[in-house]
Motif scaffolding. Structure first.
Motif, PDB file in Angstrom:
ATOM      1  N   GLN A  10     -75.436 -52.959  50.175  1.00  0.00           N
ATOM      2  CA  GLN A  10     -74.535 -52.224  51.342  1.00  0.00           C
ATOM      3  C   GLN A  10     -73.241 -52.119  50.913  1.00  0.00           C
ATOM      4  OE1 GLN A  10     -75.201 -53.709  55.253  1.00  0.00           O
ATOM      5  NE2 GLN A  10     -77.398 -53.431  55.353  1.00  0.00           N
ATOM      6  N   LYS A  11     -72.483 -50.845  51.234  1.00  0.00           N
ATOM      7  CA  LYS A  11     -71.239 -50.664  50.798  1.00  0.00           C
ATOM      8  C   LYS A  11     -70.639 -49.625  52.064  1.00  0.00           C
ATOM      9  CE  LYS A  11     -67.299 -50.719  48.726  1.00  0.00           C
ATOM     10  NZ  LYS A  11     -66.438 -52.152  48.497  1.00  0.00           N
ATOM     11  N   LEU A  24     -73.247 -46.951  51.189  1.00  0.00           N
ATOM     12  CA  LEU A  24     -74.836 -47.461  50.892  1.00  0.00           C
ATOM     13  C   LEU A  24     -75.380 -48.250  51.880  1.00  0.00           C
ATOM     14  CD1 LEU A  24     -74.053 -48.589  47.249  1.00  0.00           C
ATOM     15  CD2 LEU A  24     -74.726 -46.392  48.086  1.00  0.00           C
ATOM     16  N   ARG A  25     -76.590 -47.878  52.382  1.00  0.00           N
ATOM     17  CA  ARG A  25     -77.282 -48.482  53.705  1.00  0.00           C
ATOM     18  C   ARG A  25     -78.279 -49.560  53.441  1.00  0.00           C
ATOM     19  NH1 ARG A  25     -78.764 -45.200  57.686  1.00  0.00           N
ATOM     20  NH2 ARG A  25     -79.322 -43.455  56.131  1.00  0.00           N
ATOM     21  N   ILE A  27     -79.849 -50.384  49.590  1.00  0.00           N
ATOM     22  CA  ILE A  27     -80.317 -49.953  48.535  1.00  0.00           C
ATOM     23  C   ILE A  27     -81.308 -51.401  47.771  1.00  0.00           C
ATOM     24  CG2 ILE A  27     -80.207 -49.222  45.994  1.00  0.00           C
ATOM     25  CD1 ILE A  27     -79.356 -47.141  48.011  1.00  0.00           C
ATOM     26  N   GLY A  46     -73.946 -41.096  48.113  1.00  0.00           N
ATOM     27  CA  GLY A  46     -73.613 -42.460  47.575  1.00  0.00           C
ATOM     28  C   GLY A  46     -73.946 -42.540  46.116  1.00  0.00           C
ATOM     29  N   LYS A  47     -74.043 -41.698  45.286  1.00  0.00           N
ATOM     30  CA  LYS A  47     -74.646 -41.933  43.873  1.00  0.00           C
ATOM     31  C   LYS A  47     -73.434 -42.457  43.052  1.00  0.00           C
ATOM     32  CE  LYS A  47     -75.423 -37.483  42.841  1.00  0.00           C
ATOM     33  NZ  LYS A  47     -74.638 -36.828  44.131  1.00  0.00           N
ATOM     34  N   THR A  49     -70.747 -44.150  44.348  1.00  0.00           N
ATOM     35  CA  THR A  49     -70.527 -45.436  44.662  1.00  0.00           C
ATOM     36  C   THR A  49     -71.590 -46.497  44.098  1.00  0.00           C
ATOM     37  OG1 THR A  49     -69.614 -44.530  46.744  1.00  0.00           O
ATOM     38  CG2 THR A  49     -70.223 -46.816  46.849  1.00  0.00           C
ATOM     39  N   LEU A  50     -72.879 -45.979  44.033  1.00  0.00           N
ATOM     40  CA  LEU A  50     -73.833 -46.955  43.592  1.00  0.00           C
ATOM     41  C   LEU A  50     -73.537 -47.359  42.254  1.00  0.00           C
ATOM     42  CD1 LEU A  50     -76.524 -48.237  43.947  1.00  0.00           C
ATOM     43  CD2 LEU A  50     -77.551 -46.348  43.214  1.00  0.00           C
ATOM     44  N   ILE A 218     -81.114 -40.254  46.144  1.00  0.00           N
ATOM     45  CA  ILE A 218     -80.345 -41.143  46.894  1.00  0.00           C
ATOM     46  C   ILE A 218     -79.911 -39.915  48.176  1.00  0.00           C
ATOM     47  CG2 ILE A 218     -78.365 -42.440  47.429  1.00  0.00           C
ATOM     48  CD1 ILE A 218     -80.210 -43.746  45.623  1.00  0.00           C
ATOM     49  N   GLY A 221     -77.065 -42.825  51.497  1.00  0.00           N
ATOM     50  CA  GLY A 221     -76.977 -44.099  51.088  1.00  0.00           C
ATOM     51  C   GLY A 221     -78.095 -44.992  51.163  1.00  0.00           C
TER      52      GLY A 221
END
Length: 232
Positions: A10-11, A24-25, A27, A46-47, A49-50, A218, A221
Motif C-alpha cells: 500500500q502507498k 496503491l491499495r 498489491i 498507480g503504475k 508509483t508501483l 493496474i 491501485g
C-alpha cells in the motif's frame, strides 16, 4: 525464490487539506529473475508509483517488500540506497539526462557509486555500454545535441552499465517512433537475457506489452488482471 516479492503493498499520501489519497491499495506481485513483465493501466492508476516503490525510490505505507530475499521494506535508508545503486537500473520516460554533461559522463554516473575496479574503469565501461546502444561515436556529445531516440539510448546505457538485477522502464518507447521503439525494446530484452536480469516495463503500447512474458493490469491501485502473454 522470486527476485522481487510484495504482499499487501500500500502507498498513500496526505493531501494539503489533510485527507488521504490511496495510490496503491494492496498489491500482491512476484517478479522472477530473467522474466519480462509489462504493467499496463490508465493514467493515474498507480503504475509509476508501483515502479518507484519496487525500485526503492519510494517506500510503501504498508505491506511487505522483499528484494533478493532481503526485507527492504524494513531496511534502513543506507541499505536501500546501496541495493538500489547496485541492483536496480531505471529507464525514465523523460530520460533525466544531466544537461551540461556529455553522453559518456551521464552513463558514468551510476559507476561513481561503485567500488573497486568498476569505479576506476568507469569511463571505459561507459563507453563500452554506449557502443552497445550504437552511440560510441556520440560519447562526447551533450544531450541537447542528441535526438530523442539518441537521448533514450543514452538513458538505457546509464541504466544498464552496472548490470542490474532488476531493470525498470517507464514508457521507454513513449517518445520514439515505431522502428526506434522496437530497437529500444530489443536492446533491453537482449541485455536482460544476457545478464539474467528481470525487466519490468510500464507501457500504454499494446505492442510493447505483448512482448512481455507476463502482463499485469493496474486499476485504482490494485492488480485487477494478470495473465500470461506469449512473447512476440
Amino acid at each position: 525464490m522470486s527476485l522481487v516479492s510484495v504482499r499487501g503493498l500500500q502507498k498513500s499520501v496526505t493531501l494539503p487539506d489533510g485527507s488521504t489519497l490511496e495510490i496503491l491499495r494492496g498489491i500482491d506481485l512476484d517478479v522472477e529473475a530473467g522474466s519480462t513483465t509489462a504493467i499496463v493501466g490508465r493514467s493515474g492508476s498507480g503504475k509509476s508509483t508501483l515502479l518507484n516503490v519496487l525500485g526503492l525510490l519510494d517506500t510503501p505505507t504498508n505491506g511487505t517488500h522483499e528484494f533478493g530475499g532481503v526485507d527492504v521494506g524494513r531496511a534502513g535508508s543506507l541499505r536501500r540506497d546501496r541495493i538500489r545503486g547496485a541492483d536496480v537500473g531505471f529507464v525514465f520516460q523523460q530520460f533525466n539526462l544531466l544537461q551540461g554533461r556529455t553522453a559518456v559522463e551521464n552513463v558514468e554516473i551510476p559507476l561513481l557509486y561503485a567500488t573497486g575496479k568498476d569505479f576506476w574503469r568507469r569511463r571505459r565501461l561507459a563507453i563500452e555500454m554506449l557502443d552497445r546502444v550504437g552511440l560510441a561515436d556520440r560519447a562526447d556529445t551533450q544531450p541537447h545535441r542528441l535526438s530523442g531516440g539518441e537521448q533514450q539510448r543514452v538513458a538505457i546505457a546509464r541504466a544498464l552499465v552496472r548490470s542490474p538485477r532488476l531493470i525498470l522502464a517507464d514508457e521507454p518507447t513513449g517518445a520514439l517512433d515505431v522502428d526506434t521503439g522496437r530497437i529500444v525494446m530489443e536492446l533491453l530484452e537482449t541485455v536482460a537475457a544476457e545478464t539474467g536480469a528481470a525487466l519490468m516495463t510500464i507501457t500504454h503500447d499494446a505492442a510493447v506489452a505483448a512482448r512481455a512474458d507476463t502482463v499485469h493490469r493496474i486499476d485504482h491501485g490494485l492488480v485487477v488482471d494478470a495473465f500470461e502473454e506469449a512473447a512476440a
